[in-house]
Motif scaffolding. Structure first.
Motif: not given
Length: 246
Positions: A107-120, A136-146
């Protein structure tokens, strides 16, 4: 796992890391996670790596960790140049072994920047030289379907605890080792926390709910600032000594 210490953006600041560890050990945590950018900085990168290599923590790589083992050294900035000159192959192999993300407890996902981009940035938007909390919409988009319940991220050095409309929880613990910085990506901006303290977070499960505490603690920041000055990084000296990016 009921009580988790969350650390990010240590940047080779072993003095700040040691103080954070001393603090969470008194609080009885069950597990520790680190969220990248662990050793890169004009401070004590090798000592920090050697400390972290001994721990049984959940650790992931950040953009600087990745750059140190995957980019052409001729393209390094000053910070990674210094770090690359100090660390040995053992530390490089350890950095190379770190995953870019990992999931714990399903249930807990660890990453640095976003799930798909460590520099974002995940939680912040940069516009016209200013940095501010994203929608919220911007954040959800960056979560990229996770679709995890909890996301733990770093990268911006800004402590935040955000709950989306669907009750998704996102925590950025702030930076253990660097309270301010400047950057020119995605455009020129500066990040400031306003004090030289080390920052981390504790997330505790109580009555079936996660409670987050964002923690700021003092440490011997003047010695860290002196080390940056000794290594001719005067901007780092200011950031470490004041928490401002002037």
């Amino acid at each position: 796992m009921k009580k988790i210490a969350i650390l990010a953006d240590i940047h080779g600041n072993i003095l700040a890391l040691e103080q954070v560890v001393a603090d969470f050990q008194k609080r009885g945590v069950d597990q520790v996670v680190t969220l990248g950018d662990l050793i890169s900085g004009p401070l004590w990168p090798r000592e920090t790596a050697q400390f972290l290599m001994k721990q049984s923590w959940y650790q992931v790589a950040g953009n600087h960790d990745r750059q140190l083992v995957k980019k052409d050294p001729s393209t390094y900035g000053l910070t990674d140049q210094y770090t690359d000159a100090i660390i040995h192959q053992t530390e490089r192999d350890w950095l190379r072994s770190l995953p870019v993300s990992r999931i714990i407890n399903d249930e807990i996902l660890l990453f640095h920047g976003t799930p798909q981009n460590d520099s974002q940035y995940l939680l912040e938007t940069v516009q016209n030289g200013s940095i501010f909390l994203s929608s919220h919409n911007e954040i959800k988009t960056r979560l990229d379907g996770h679709s995890c319940k909890i996301y733990l991220c770093g990268h911006t050095h800004i402590p935040r605890c955000v709950t989306l409309a669907d009750q998704t929880l996102i925590v950025n613990p702030g930076s253990v080792g660097l309270p301010a910085y400047t950057d020119d990506q995605p455009e020129k901006h500066r990040v400031e926390t306003g004090s030289p303290c080390a920052r981390y977070a504790i997330m505790e499960q109580t009555n079936g709910r996660w409670v987050v505490e964002l923690i700021s603690i003092p440490y011997d920041h003047n010695t860290a600032a002196d080390m940056a000055r000794k290594n001719n990084r005067l901007e780092w000296e200011t950031w470490l000594r004041t928490g401002y990016a002037e």
